[in-house]
Design a protein around this motif. Sequence first.
Motif, short mmCIF file in Angstrom:
data_model
loop_
_atom_site.label_atom_id
_atom_site.label_comp_id
_atom_site.label_asym_id
_atom_site.label_seq_id
_atom_site.Cartn_x
_atom_site.Cartn_y
_atom_site.Cartn_z
N ARG A 358 0.81 -1.22 0.00
CA ARG A 358 0.00 0.00 0.00
C ARG A 358 0.85 1.27 0.00
O ARG A 358 0.42 2.31 -0.49
N TYR A 359 2.06 1.19 0.58
CA TYR A 359 2.88 2.39 0.72
C TYR A 359 4.31 2.10 0.28
O TYR A 359 4.71 0.94 0.09
N VAL A 360 5.09 3.19 0.18
CA VAL A 360 6.52 3.12 -0.11
C VAL A 360 7.27 3.59 1.13
O VAL A 360 6.92 4.63 1.71
N ALA A 361 8.29 2.83 1.54
CA ALA A 361 9.09 3.20 2.71
C ALA A 361 10.56 3.24 2.32
O ALA A 361 11.02 2.45 1.49
N LYS A 362 11.30 4.16 2.93
CA LYS A 362 12.73 4.25 2.68
C LYS A 362 13.43 3.01 3.23
O LYS A 362 13.11 2.53 4.32
N GLY A 363 14.39 2.49 2.46
CA GLY A 363 15.12 1.29 2.87
C GLY A 363 14.52 0.01 2.34
O GLY A 363 15.11 -1.06 2.49
N ILE A 364 13.32 0.12 1.70
CA ILE A 364 12.66 -1.06 1.13
C ILE A 364 12.30 -0.72 -0.32
O ILE A 364 11.55 0.23 -0.56
N PRO A 365 12.84 -1.46 -1.32
CA PRO A 365 12.47 -1.16 -2.70
C PRO A 365 10.95 -1.23 -2.90
O PRO A 365 10.29 -2.16 -2.43
N ALA A 366 10.41 -0.21 -3.59
CA ALA A 366 8.96 -0.12 -3.77
C ALA A 366 8.45 -1.27 -4.64
O ALA A 366 9.15 -1.76 -5.53
N THR A 367 7.22 -1.72 -4.37
CA THR A 367 6.56 -2.75 -5.17
C THR A 367 5.66 -2.07 -6.20
O THR A 367 4.76 -1.30 -5.84
N SER A 368 5.91 -2.34 -7.48
CA SER A 368 5.16 -1.69 -8.55
C SER A 368 3.71 -2.17 -8.55
O SER A 368 3.41 -3.29 -8.15
N PRO A 369 2.78 -1.30 -9.03
CA PRO A 369 1.37 -1.71 -9.07
C PRO A 369 1.14 -2.93 -9.95
O PRO A 369 0.25 -3.73 -9.68
N TYR A 370 1.94 -3.05 -11.02
CA TYR A 370 1.82 -4.23 -11.87
C TYR A 370 3.17 -4.49 -12.52
O TYR A 370 4.06 -3.63 -12.54
N ASN A 371 3.33 -5.67 -13.09
CA ASN A 371 4.57 -6.04 -13.78
C ASN A 371 4.24 -7.16 -14.75
O ASN A 371 3.63 -8.17 -14.38
N LEU A 372 4.58 -6.97 -16.03
CA LEU A 372 4.32 -7.98 -17.06
C LEU A 372 5.54 -8.90 -17.19
O LEU A 372 6.68 -8.43 -17.24
N VAL A 373 5.28 -10.20 -17.26
CA VAL A 373 6.35 -11.20 -17.35
C VAL A 373 6.08 -12.07 -18.57
O VAL A 373 4.95 -12.51 -18.80
N PHE A 374 7.12 -12.31 -19.34
CA PHE A 374 7.01 -13.18 -20.51
C PHE A 374 8.33 -13.91 -20.69
O PHE A 374 9.40 -13.40 -20.33
N GLY A 375 8.28 -15.12 -21.22
CA GLY A 375 9.52 -15.88 -21.38
C GLY A 375 9.27 -17.22 -22.03
O GLY A 375 8.15 -17.55 -22.44
N LEU A 376 10.36 -17.97 -22.11
CA LEU A 376 10.29 -19.32 -22.67
C LEU A 376 11.26 -20.22 -21.92
O LEU A 376 12.22 -19.76 -21.30
N SER A 377 11.02 -21.52 -21.99
CA SER A 377 11.84 -22.52 -21.31
C SER A 377 12.05 -23.69 -22.26
O SER A 377 11.15 -24.06 -23.03
N TYR A 378 13.25 -24.26 -22.19
CA TYR A 378 13.58 -25.40 -23.06
C TYR A 378 14.28 -26.47 -22.24
O TYR A 378 15.24 -26.18 -21.52
N ASN A 379 13.79 -27.70 -22.33
CA ASN A 379 14.37 -28.84 -21.62
C ASN A 379 15.04 -29.78 -22.62
O ASN A 379 14.49 -30.04 -23.68
N PHE A 380 16.24 -30.28 -22.24
CA PHE A 380 16.88 -31.28 -23.09
C PHE A 380 17.73 -32.20 -22.23
O PHE A 380 18.14 -31.86 -21.12
N ASP A 381 17.96 -33.40 -22.77
CA ASP A 381 18.74 -34.43 -22.09
C ASP A 381 20.11 -34.51 -22.75
O ASP A 381 20.22 -34.91 -23.90
N PRO A 382 21.20 -34.10 -22.05
CA PRO A 382 22.54 -34.15 -22.67
C PRO A 382 22.96 -35.54 -23.10
O PRO A 382 23.73 -35.70 -24.04
N ALA A 383 22.43 -36.57 -22.43
CA ALA A 383 22.80 -37.94 -22.79
C ALA A 383 22.02 -38.44 -24.00
O ALA A 383 22.29 -39.53 -24.50
N ALA A 384 21.04 -37.65 -24.45
CA ALA A 384 20.26 -37.98 -25.65
C ALA A 384 19.65 -39.36 -25.59
O ALA A 384 19.69 -40.14 -26.51
N ARG A 385 19.06 -39.68 -24.42
CA ARG A 385 18.37 -40.97 -24.31
C ARG A 385 17.05 -40.89 -25.07
O ARG A 385 16.23 -40.02 -24.81
N GLY A 386 16.86 -41.78 -26.01
CA GLY A 386 15.66 -41.76 -26.85
C GLY A 386 14.57 -42.67 -26.31
O GLY A 386 14.78 -43.48 -25.41
N GLU A 387 13.40 -42.52 -26.88
CA GLU A 387 12.30 -43.37 -26.48
C GLU A 387 12.30 -44.63 -27.35
O GLU A 387 12.73 -44.61 -28.50
#
Length: 673
Positions: A358-387
Amino acid sequence: MNRSRIALLVALVAASLPLSGLAQAPEAKTEWSTFTAAPAIRETSAVSDEAPAASPATAPATQSAPAGRSSLKESVLPGSEPHSPGTWDKRLLAPENHRAMSGLNGATGLLRVSSADLGPRGVVRLSLVGEYYSTEDFPVLGARNTRTSGTLAVDYAFLDFLEAFLSYSVSANTNNKSSPPLMQSQGDVVLGLKGGYEVVRGLSLGGDLRLGLFPGVGAQDLRGYAFGFSPRLLASYDVRSLAPSVPLLAHLNFGVALDGTGDLVTAHEPTPAEELALGLHRHDRLLFALGLETPLPYATPFVEWGFGYPLGAKDLLGPDLQPVSAASSMPHQLTIGAKVTAVRDLALLAAVDIGLARYVAKGIPATSPYNLVFGLSYNFDPAARGEARLVEKTTVVEKRVEIATAPPSYTGKVAGMVVDAKTGKPLPGVIVEMAGSGLPPVASAAQSGKFLSFDLPAGKAQLTFARDGYKPAVLEAQVEVGKVAALQVALLPLAKDTKVKVALVSGKKKVAGKVAFAGPRPAELQVVAAGSEIELPKGRYLATVDAEGFLSKIKELEVPEDGVAILEIDLSPIPKRRLVVVKDDRIQIKQQVHFAVGKAAILGDSHQLLDQVVDAIVRSNAKKIRIEGHTDNRGGKARNLKLSKERAESVVEYLVKNGIEASRLSAEGHGDA
């Protein structure tokens, strides 16, 4: 003082036969690779004509059959399923809808909430996440603040219960009330280690440790680096284990953040815009977060709620110098998002943070009213075990033949579960072969360890069970017509070799040499001055040392089944004057062994002499050694005979302590003869 002497007699036996260890069982091999290289084909046929249907044991027809219609059915063998399958074609409640993904800081979980369920072992998870918001009157009235950031993270589960993760973040913050308006933070690094274990079905508990490194910005009166440390307790529960019709997973995080970023600014008191742009925390924080996710086909919606309560924060003031409470100004937000998992191995992320402070205080980084997040993730097996896939081909042939009816062939099946003989836990991916049947093998299921054979002829069937790291097992089952024979299988894990660290020293000096190990698995090791390592199976070993310029020595070593064994052998330099020589079938000493007056205790000045005796026994490879004790003629004959026997036994005891096997030694006393 009594004068005494010890004579050593030896029968030398030529060392022409090498040491032999225990016979090794042949390594179990399976043809599992043939499934991935070329799918196994099962062919069946259906006959349609005016005659009665024939059983598999009917006599062969005399008329050739025309080509018919064929169909293929393809399936994945249990135990070889992909680690991150696409979910677009999955049913609503399929377990495969849930995918372990790297979060904002690298650890598996949601966005900021970590999961105690680590996912499949051996999978590398990469993620790239961006954040953006732009808002008015923030963090102070009349200010416009715009912030963008990006985080690259990687996670690797190298054990079933342990994973490591790393993230690298950069950000840029523009505020028209700050000087300069644009502030950038580059190179924030978080390195972490997380462990988790399923204590009961559906419930996993664990914890993670995070170390943060935050570089300073020279142009803004920031010097050096700041460090942060954050331990957390984790709990995850899969509601599907209790109610399969409810696709819901819950995650709980609790911990503290010990943050040193507040010490980066020392020249002046930072403004709220600077604290927000550079992430400056002047208080440690108590962390709490709760996350819920619903794995569905195509996507997994999730929600997070969390806060970081500042510890020791008193008399907080807002930008207008009015008192503000810690609870109303702490980092506090609600996150709503979704992970799109329709494509195999790749997932997209979209979420929005809703600030609850609800408020901003000195010594504590303020929390924005909103924040948009976007991204991607990729999983892989280094040993290349197949099905591994099984393709079943069915051909329908229509033909008109005269059937010679033969006695029907009766079949049944064998089913059961394969478990670890020590832990009792189910074993997935165990290859089950049916000897002499001509059928392809099957594999035990990934979660339950259960298996089911193809149709087998009635009677005794021999089945072979094999998996890497376990001793193969061969069992018999009685197959009955139209029934499924139950078989419980327990595989013994193979003993793991133990690492043995070997060091050769002479006083305070480290030396190099060769060490031969005689025991369950004979081996030789060339030891360098800095020390060397070798892996040996559990058991008792005799280590024989041969180092140039030093007397040979034997030392006994007991190698445990697990852990690390340390073997340090102290060597004596070869003396310039040899006191022991091997001649014909005798080991001759040029100096008497000294004992305490009237006793069998060996004096210290004779230890070097007996060390040379040990060296002579080792180098000559003597098989049987007889030690004879003598005394002078002072004293009674019975007393002298007993004393000479005891002194010979003292020499035997010294040689045994220095590695000579007791079975090779014998002692005799001759008194004053």
